[in-house]
Motif scaffolding. Structure first.
Motif, PDB file in Angstrom:
ATOM      1  N   PHE A 117      35.092 -14.055  39.070  1.00  0.00           N
ATOM      2  CA  PHE A 117      35.073 -12.670  38.619  1.00  0.00           C
ATOM      3  C   PHE A 117      34.752 -11.693  39.745  1.00  0.00           C
ATOM      4  N   ASN A 118      34.561 -12.206  40.939  1.00  0.00           N
ATOM      5  CA  ASN A 118      34.201 -11.372  42.088  1.00  0.00           C
ATOM      6  C   ASN A 118      35.260 -11.504  43.191  1.00  0.00           C
ATOM      7  N   PRO A 119      35.995 -10.455  43.515  1.00  0.00           N
ATOM      8  CA  PRO A 119      35.876  -9.096  42.967  1.00  0.00           C
ATOM      9  C   PRO A 119      36.563  -8.973  41.611  1.00  0.00           C
ATOM     10  N   PHE A 120      36.013  -8.133  40.748  1.00  0.00           N
ATOM     11  CA  PHE A 120      36.560  -7.986  39.401  1.00  0.00           C
ATOM     12  C   PHE A 120      37.827  -7.135  39.417  1.00  0.00           C
ATOM     13  N   MET A 121      37.875  -6.160  40.329  1.00  0.00           N
ATOM     14  CA  MET A 121      39.037  -5.275  40.420  1.00  0.00           C
ATOM     15  C   MET A 121      39.494  -5.232  41.881  1.00  0.00           C
ATOM     16  N   PRO A 122      40.154  -6.281  42.359  1.00  0.00           N
ATOM     17  CA  PRO A 122      40.427  -6.427  43.789  1.00  0.00           C
ATOM     18  C   PRO A 122      41.355  -5.379  44.380  1.00  0.00           C
TER      19      PRO A 122
END
Length: 484
Positions: free
Chosen positions: A221-226
């Motif tokens: 989930f990291n990064p959640f918004m790449p």
């Protein structure tokens, strides 16, 4: 503003005279065989399918033209779902007033006039056929993944379009023809199949969520918004394909046992069930596997393979094929009923609207099925998905505008369901749909414009003259004929 004359392109179909006017076409009647849960199953069947099993992975992973949005695909679904909900309650109000075949086409015709109804109906003919094609391409991807699990790899030449390195997608063509055959067996048989298949689909998705949650790696989930929020909005415009389906279900209103009572309930129930499952499923998908490694054509199959569960991946591929079939059935039903309704009203030749002894319009069923097979065989999935979305979003705008106008121009028309917060909710539906349309590529706009231009020529060359609302229509001078 006065009432449009019967010669005007803005003449409106009168709600209280629809039965009498349509009898003049002599095309026969659709069979009334669908109850509340069958209608809800058709709605859920149309909403849940390729969105979870194909488009979620595609948007999360990205493609050559669009960066992957990663776990933020969840936001893409929520944005699309919020826009869809505003349109859903607008559909629900109309469906409770006018339980007729045709959906957005009929609502536009009644509230905004013939030329608007024509454009939306013509639009839906292409969009629904394209949706069937998109889903067939998605099923083809899962079928290939299933066979690879047994060491059987189909050659790319017969499983992909030319743009994707193949020649023609043969499995997608065959799947379209199979679904056409199922629908041609009649609405009663179709309704039973849909109810069972949707039940299997929901059990499958609950199984995926229930098992997959134990294999979530929070590092994924990291990064959640790449790629930032911009691609999420573009992704929302693409996955919007996955959050409608109730509109196609509403085309079956005339075949409901109690359309005014059951249609609004079925529309709202189907969207609530679908969005709940979408939210949970996208979290599991992007939590199990890094978004860059997700197979964009068979997301969950690749996710379970990545955690050492290839057998589960094969099982998912098998049941995904069955569950996605329900989407194809719902939208093929939709295009045939819109086509039937336009033909019955005289805007297209009434030859298309003839029904058989079971109350099924066989001619348009097979024509639409073959058309979807051709699209599925030669086009890549994203190009077809975007084409469907611009059309459906346009229909949503028309329905949201129409429900506002009709509430104020015909306030005394009986409504079994009244959408809340009028006109704020439908106005939000208009604005959000316009916003999502603007996220689509210019090529999609060009294809859409060409299709509408073709439709405009056909309307003025044929539809306006033959419309049952035209006092000089040749259909008024022809005696009704019995169905073949």
């Amino acid at each position: 503003m006065g009432t449009p004359t019967r010669q005007s392109v803005f003449r409106r179909m009168p709600v209280d005279q629809m039965d009498e006017i349509e009898k003049e076409s002599g095309t026969g009647a659709l069979a009334k065989t669908l109850g509340l849960w069958q209608l809800t199953a058709i709605g859920v069947g149309g909403i849940i399918g390729v969105g979870i099993f194909s488009l979620a992975g595609l948007v999360a992973h990205g493609d050559a033209d669009n960066p992957g949005v990663g776990p933020a695909v969840l936001f893409a679904f929520l944005i699309a779902g919020l826009a869809s909900a505003a349109a859903a309650v607008s559909y629900a109000e109309f469906a409770g007033m006018i339980p007729r075949a045709g959906s957005a086409y009929t609502y536009g015709y009644v509230a905004l006039g013939e030329i608007i109804g024509w454009f939306i109906g013509w639009d839906l003919l292409l969009e629904y056929i394209a949706i069937v094609a998109v889903v067939a391409i998605g099923i083809s991807g899962y079928l290939a993944a299933f066979l690879e699990g047994f060491g059987l790899a189909l050659p790319v030449s017969i499983t992909a379009s030319a743009e994707e390195g193949g020649v023609v997608n043969v499995p997608a063509i065959l799947i379209c023809l199979l679904v056409t055959f199922i629908l041609s067996r009649g609405t009663k048989a179709f309704g039973r199949f849909e109810l069972v298949a949707v039940a299997i689909k929901i059990v499958l998705i609950l199984f995926i969520i229930g098992l997959g949650v134990f294999y979530i790696n929070t590092q994924n989930f990291n990064p959640f918004m790449p790629a930032g929020f911009g691609p999420v909005l573009t992704g929302a415009a693409t996955v919007f394909f996955a959050v409608f389906g109730y509109d196609a279900m509403s085309t079956a209103a005339e075949e409901a046992e109690d359309g005014k009572k059951h249609m609004p309930k079925a529309i709202i129930l189907s969207l609530i069930i679908a969005m709940t499952l979408y939210v949970a499923a996208t979290l599991v998908l992007t939590g199990m596997q890094n978004y860059q490694e997700i197979d964009p054509t068979a997301g969950f199959a690749s996710a379970f393979s990545s955690v050492g569960l290839p057998v589960i991946a094969s099982i998912i591929s098998v049941f995904a094929v069955l569950s996605i079939l329900t989407v194809m059935l719902t939208f093929l039903l939709g295009v045939t009923r819109v086509w039937f309704s336009m033909s019955r009203d005289g805007l297209l030749p009434t030859w298309f609207a003839k029904v058989d002894r079971h109350g099924t319009p066989q001619r348009v069923t097979w024509i639409a099925g073959i058309g979807s097979a051709l699209l599925a065989g030669v086009f890549p999935i994203r190009a077809v998905a975007d084409l469907t979305n611009i059309g459906i979003l346009s229909a949503f705008i028309v329905v949201c505008v129409a429900v506002i106008l009709f509430r104020y121009t015909r306030p005394d028309t009986p409504r079994s369901f009244r959408l809340p917060f009028m006109p704020v909710v439908p106005a939000f539906g208009v604005l959000s749909s316009l916003f999502l349309i603007l996220q689509l590529h210019w090529e999609t706009w060009l294809r859409f414009a060409i299709w509408l231009l073709i439709g405009l020529v056909i309307y003025f060359a044929y539809g306006r003259k033959h419309s049952l609302l035209n006092p000089d229509s040749p259909l008024h001078r022809r005696q009704p004929t019995s169905s073949p």
